[in-house]
Design a protein around this motif. Structure first.
Motif, short mmCIF file in Angstrom:
data_model
loop_
_atom_site.label_atom_id
_atom_site.label_comp_id
_atom_site.label_asym_id
_atom_site.label_seq_id
_atom_site.Cartn_x
_atom_site.Cartn_y
_atom_site.Cartn_z
N ASN A 1 -49.95 -42.12 -134.16
CA ASN A 1 -49.66 -42.13 -135.59
C ASN A 1 -50.33 -40.98 -136.34
O ASN A 1 -50.91 -41.18 -137.40
CB ASN A 1 -50.08 -43.47 -136.19
CG ASN A 1 -49.25 -44.60 -135.64
OD1 ASN A 1 -48.09 -44.75 -136.00
ND2 ASN A 1 -49.82 -45.39 -134.73
N THR B 1 -50.43 -37.89 -138.75
CA THR B 1 -49.66 -37.47 -139.91
C THR B 1 -49.68 -35.94 -140.01
O THR B 1 -50.75 -35.33 -139.95
CB THR B 1 -50.23 -38.08 -141.21
OG1 THR B 1 -50.24 -39.49 -141.06
CG2 THR B 1 -49.39 -37.71 -142.41
N THR C 1 -45.33 -31.05 -143.34
CA THR C 1 -44.43 -29.93 -143.04
C THR C 1 -43.89 -29.34 -144.33
O THR C 1 -43.80 -30.03 -145.35
CB THR C 1 -43.24 -30.38 -142.16
OG1 THR C 1 -42.47 -31.34 -142.88
CG2 THR C 1 -43.71 -30.97 -140.86
N SER D 1 -42.04 -30.22 -149.24
CA SER D 1 -43.08 -30.70 -148.34
C SER D 1 -42.81 -32.15 -147.99
O SER D 1 -42.35 -32.92 -148.83
CB SER D 1 -44.46 -30.59 -149.00
OG SER D 1 -44.74 -29.25 -149.29
N LYS D 2 -43.11 -32.48 -146.74
CA LYS D 2 -42.85 -33.84 -146.29
C LYS D 2 -43.89 -34.23 -145.25
O LYS D 2 -44.23 -33.43 -144.38
CB LYS D 2 -41.44 -33.91 -145.69
CG LYS D 2 -40.99 -35.28 -145.29
CD LYS D 2 -39.55 -35.23 -144.82
CE LYS D 2 -39.05 -36.63 -144.48
NZ LYS D 2 -37.67 -36.59 -143.98
N GLU D 3 -44.39 -35.46 -145.33
CA GLU D 3 -45.30 -35.98 -144.32
C GLU D 3 -44.50 -36.65 -143.22
O GLU D 3 -43.64 -37.48 -143.48
CB GLU D 3 -46.28 -36.99 -144.92
CG GLU D 3 -47.42 -36.36 -145.65
CD GLU D 3 -48.52 -37.36 -146.00
OE1 GLU D 3 -48.40 -38.56 -145.66
OE2 GLU D 3 -49.50 -36.94 -146.61
N LEU D 4 -44.78 -36.26 -141.99
CA LEU D 4 -44.11 -36.83 -140.83
C LEU D 4 -45.13 -37.48 -139.91
O LEU D 4 -46.27 -37.03 -139.84
CB LEU D 4 -43.35 -35.75 -140.06
CG LEU D 4 -42.30 -34.97 -140.82
CD1 LEU D 4 -41.76 -33.83 -139.96
CD2 LEU D 4 -41.17 -35.88 -141.26
N THR D 5 -44.72 -38.50 -139.20
CA THR D 5 -45.58 -39.12 -138.20
C THR D 5 -45.24 -38.53 -136.85
O THR D 5 -44.08 -38.50 -136.45
CB THR D 5 -45.37 -40.65 -138.18
OG1 THR D 5 -45.67 -41.18 -139.47
CG2 THR D 5 -46.28 -41.31 -137.17
N ARG D 6 -46.24 -38.04 -136.17
CA ARG D 6 -46.08 -37.44 -134.84
C ARG D 6 -47.10 -38.08 -133.90
O ARG D 6 -48.03 -38.76 -134.34
CB ARG D 6 -46.32 -35.93 -134.88
CG ARG D 6 -45.31 -35.19 -135.72
CD ARG D 6 -43.99 -35.09 -134.96
NE ARG D 6 -43.06 -34.21 -135.62
CZ ARG D 6 -41.94 -34.62 -136.22
NH1 ARG D 6 -41.64 -35.88 -136.25
NH2 ARG D 6 -41.15 -33.75 -136.77
#
Length: 136
Positions: A25, A27, A30, A42-47
């Protein structure tokens, strides 16, 4: 003799589960340019990142040396440590197969677990003798 242990067996298992959750999880922020809106978005992604014993040590605030001295070499902890190592290997394989990790890194990454991308050129090759059985 090893140093004083930071974790009981149950605490080590809990810390390992917390570490795996943290790895799965992550964060990441991008930034992309939106041609439609002519602006950066801008965007927060879960990687996710791969599980490793070294990563766990950093997460748990213990040195790798202390981990191996206190847990890997202690019969009371052998089951959890073995499971941790196996879960690291399975996690890495899964992330390569799902293409979460670029396949170009597979040979390097999986060599830690005894896998190799090197082909044995002698496999299945036996000397062949050709006999000319034609009569003139």
């Amino acid at each position: 003799m090893g140093r004083r242990k930071k974790f009981t067996k149950a605490q080590l298992e809990e810390a390992w589960e917390a570490y795996k959750h943290d790895c799965d999880n992550q964060t990441v922020l991008t930034h992309e340019f939106s041609a439609k809106n002519s602006e950066f978005v801008s965007k927060e992604l879960t990687r996710s990142i791969t599980y490793t014993i070294e990563g766990f040590c950093v997460f748990a605030h213990i040195s790798r040396t202390a981990f191996y001295e206190n847990y890997a070499n202690d019969e009371k902890y052998v089951d959890i440590v073995t499971r941790m190592r196996e879960e690291c290997e399975v996690d890495a394989r899964k992330k390569f197969e799902l293409q979460i990790i670029p396949s170009q890194l597979a040979g390097l990454w999986m060599s830690k677990y005894g896998y190799t991308a090197k082909l044995d050129s002698n496999i299945g090759l036996e000397p062949v003798v050709i006999v000319n059985d034609l009569k003139e």
